[in-house]
Design a protein around this motif. Sequence first.
Motif, PDB file in Angstrom:
ATOM      1  N   LEU A 174       0.827  -1.206   0.000  1.00 41.46           N
ATOM      2  CA  LEU A 174       0.000   0.000   0.000  1.00 41.46           C
ATOM      3  C   LEU A 174       0.864   1.260   0.000  1.00 41.46           C
ATOM      4  N   GLY A 175       1.854   1.293   0.885  1.00 37.20           N
ATOM      5  CA  GLY A 175       2.722   2.456   0.964  1.00 37.20           C
ATOM      6  C   GLY A 175       3.500   2.688  -0.311  1.00 37.20           C
ATOM      7  N   GLY A 176       4.016   1.612  -0.897  1.00 36.45           N
ATOM      8  CA  GLY A 176       4.762   1.736  -2.141  1.00 36.45           C
ATOM      9  C   GLY A 176       3.889   2.171  -3.297  1.00 36.45           C
ATOM     10  N   TRP A 177       2.654   1.686  -3.336  1.00 36.31           N
ATOM     11  CA  TRP A 177       1.729   2.035  -4.421  1.00 36.31           C
ATOM     12  C   TRP A 177       1.374   3.520  -4.387  1.00 36.31           C
ATOM     13  N   VAL A 178       1.080   4.048  -3.202  1.00 40.66           N
ATOM     14  CA  VAL A 178       0.679   5.450  -3.091  1.00 40.66           C
ATOM     15  C   VAL A 178       1.872   6.389  -3.225  1.00 40.66           C
ATOM     16  N   SER A 179       2.990   6.052  -2.569  1.00 40.96           N
ATOM     17  CA  SER A 179       4.141   6.957  -2.554  1.00 40.96           C
ATOM     18  C   SER A 179       5.059   6.777  -3.750  1.00 40.96           C
ATOM     19  N   GLY A 180       4.998   5.610  -4.393  1.00 33.69           N
ATOM     20  CA  GLY A 180       5.922   5.317  -5.477  1.00 33.69           C
ATOM     21  C   GLY A 180       7.272   4.831  -4.990  1.00 33.69           C
ATOM     22  N   ASN A 181       7.400   4.590  -3.691  1.00 32.63           N
ATOM     23  CA  ASN A 181       8.671   4.152  -3.125  1.00 32.63           C
ATOM     24  C   ASN A 181       8.412   2.978  -2.184  1.00 32.63           C
ATOM     25  N   LYS A 182       8.399   1.761  -2.741  1.00 32.50           N
ATOM     26  CA  LYS A 182       8.140   0.582  -1.914  1.00 32.50           C
ATOM     27  C   LYS A 182       9.233   0.371  -0.887  1.00 32.50           C
ATOM     28  N   GLY A 183      10.472   0.750  -1.251  1.00 33.72           N
ATOM     29  CA  GLY A 183      11.583   0.566  -0.333  1.00 33.72           C
ATOM     30  C   GLY A 183      11.385   1.306   0.975  1.00 33.72           C
ATOM     31  N   ALA A 184      10.758   2.502   0.904  1.00 34.37           N
ATOM     32  CA  ALA A 184      10.530   3.281   2.114  1.00 34.37           C
ATOM     33  C   ALA A 184       9.629   2.538   3.079  1.00 34.37           C
ATOM     34  N   TYR A 185       8.632   1.847   2.545  1.00 37.21           N
ATOM     35  CA  TYR A 185       7.671   1.164   3.400  1.00 37.21           C
ATOM     36  C   TYR A 185       8.057  -0.292   3.655  1.00 37.21           C
ATOM     37  N   THR A 186       9.189  -0.697   3.094  1.00 38.58           N
ATOM     38  CA  THR A 186       9.844  -1.928   3.525  1.00 38.58           C
ATOM     39  C   THR A 186      10.784  -1.594   4.677  1.00 38.58           C
ATOM     40  N   TYR A 187      11.413  -0.404   4.589  1.00 39.83           N
ATOM     41  CA  TYR A 187      12.308   0.051   5.655  1.00 39.83           C
ATOM     42  C   TYR A 187      11.563   0.200   6.979  1.00 39.83           C
ATOM     43  N   LEU A 188      10.306   0.683   6.941  1.00 40.51           N
ATOM     44  CA  LEU A 188       9.559   0.929   8.171  1.00 40.51           C
ATOM     45  C   LEU A 188       9.464  -0.304   9.064  1.00 40.51           C
ATOM     46  N   PRO A 189       8.911  -1.428   8.592  1.00 41.97           N
ATOM     47  CA  PRO A 189       8.839  -2.595   9.491  1.00 41.97           C
ATOM     48  C   PRO A 189      10.207  -3.127   9.899  1.00 41.97           C
ATOM     49  N   GLU A 190      11.185  -3.019   8.987  1.00 43.99           N
ATOM     50  CA  GLU A 190      12.529  -3.480   9.332  1.00 43.99           C
ATOM     51  C   GLU A 190      13.118  -2.633  10.462  1.00 43.99           C
ATOM     52  N   SER A 191      12.915  -1.322  10.389  1.00 41.80           N
ATOM     53  CA  SER A 191      13.474  -0.432  11.416  1.00 41.80           C
ATOM     54  C   SER A 191      12.782  -0.645  12.758  1.00 41.80           C
ATOM     55  N   VAL A 192      11.485  -0.921  12.739  1.00 42.38           N
ATOM     56  CA  VAL A 192      10.752  -1.169  13.982  1.00 42.38           C
ATOM     57  C   VAL A 192      11.236  -2.472  14.624  1.00 42.38           C
ATOM     58  N   SER A 193      11.421  -3.513  13.824  1.00 36.94           N
ATOM     59  CA  SER A 193      11.834  -4.812  14.369  1.00 36.94           C
ATOM     60  C   SER A 193      13.250  -4.759  14.941  1.00 36.94           C
TER      61      SER A 193
END
Length: 230
Positions: A174-193
């Motif tokens: 969802l984040g990648g589709w709206v923002s055009g940057n899937k990597g940013a919203y892959t980074y989010l869960p990785e950074s939280v974990s």
Amino acid sequence: MAKKEAVKGIFNDIAPSYDRLNHFLSMNIDKRWRRVAIKRIAEQEKGRLLDVACGTGDFSIAAVRGGVQQVVGIDISEKMLEIGRRKIMGMGLQEKITLQYGDSERMEFPDQDFDVITVAFGVRNFEHLEWGLKEMHRVLKKGGKVIILEFSMPEHFPMKQLYRFYFKHILPVLGGWVSGNKGAYTYLPESVSRFPQGKEFLEILSRCGFQQPSQKKLTFGIASLYTAHK
């Protein structure tokens, strides 16, 4: 690439869609979390507030609406700051809120300059966590308070399993589709974990000089509110 430069690039890239996605992906729960954090600011602490990793200024704005007299927000993403400044101008709050470029690990403020310091969903992005926390301790007045909102991972069934599935499989799409940057919203869960949570983070706050560190879990542990004093 150093973490700091990578984080700066990510947030500069997603800045135009950041606010909309933040509220959408959290189902507006993030607004309630900010209100809970603002309530932790005592009357004697409402003079001068530093909002670290302020992004587009949502917490800075909420703080002023909660009675804080003067807010300085710092961030390393100029594009996030530009959007925040426009929001603040549109609300007529430019006399009370100043957003400026600033590195959490090398703050250009004198010792004991602020009554309270806040970080909303940004402390996990520090390249050197303890450097940033020690700088916050340095510029905080004696008797002042630090308030940190950060994502955390639920620990109990079924929220633990549901949240991990959402974080790993739904949010990046969802984040990648709206923002055009899937990597940013892959980074989010990785950074939280990867971020030290609960007791581990409370111990780090103590090592950095803060007193009486405490944690309050929010919304089944999806986020945590940490507070401590100097």
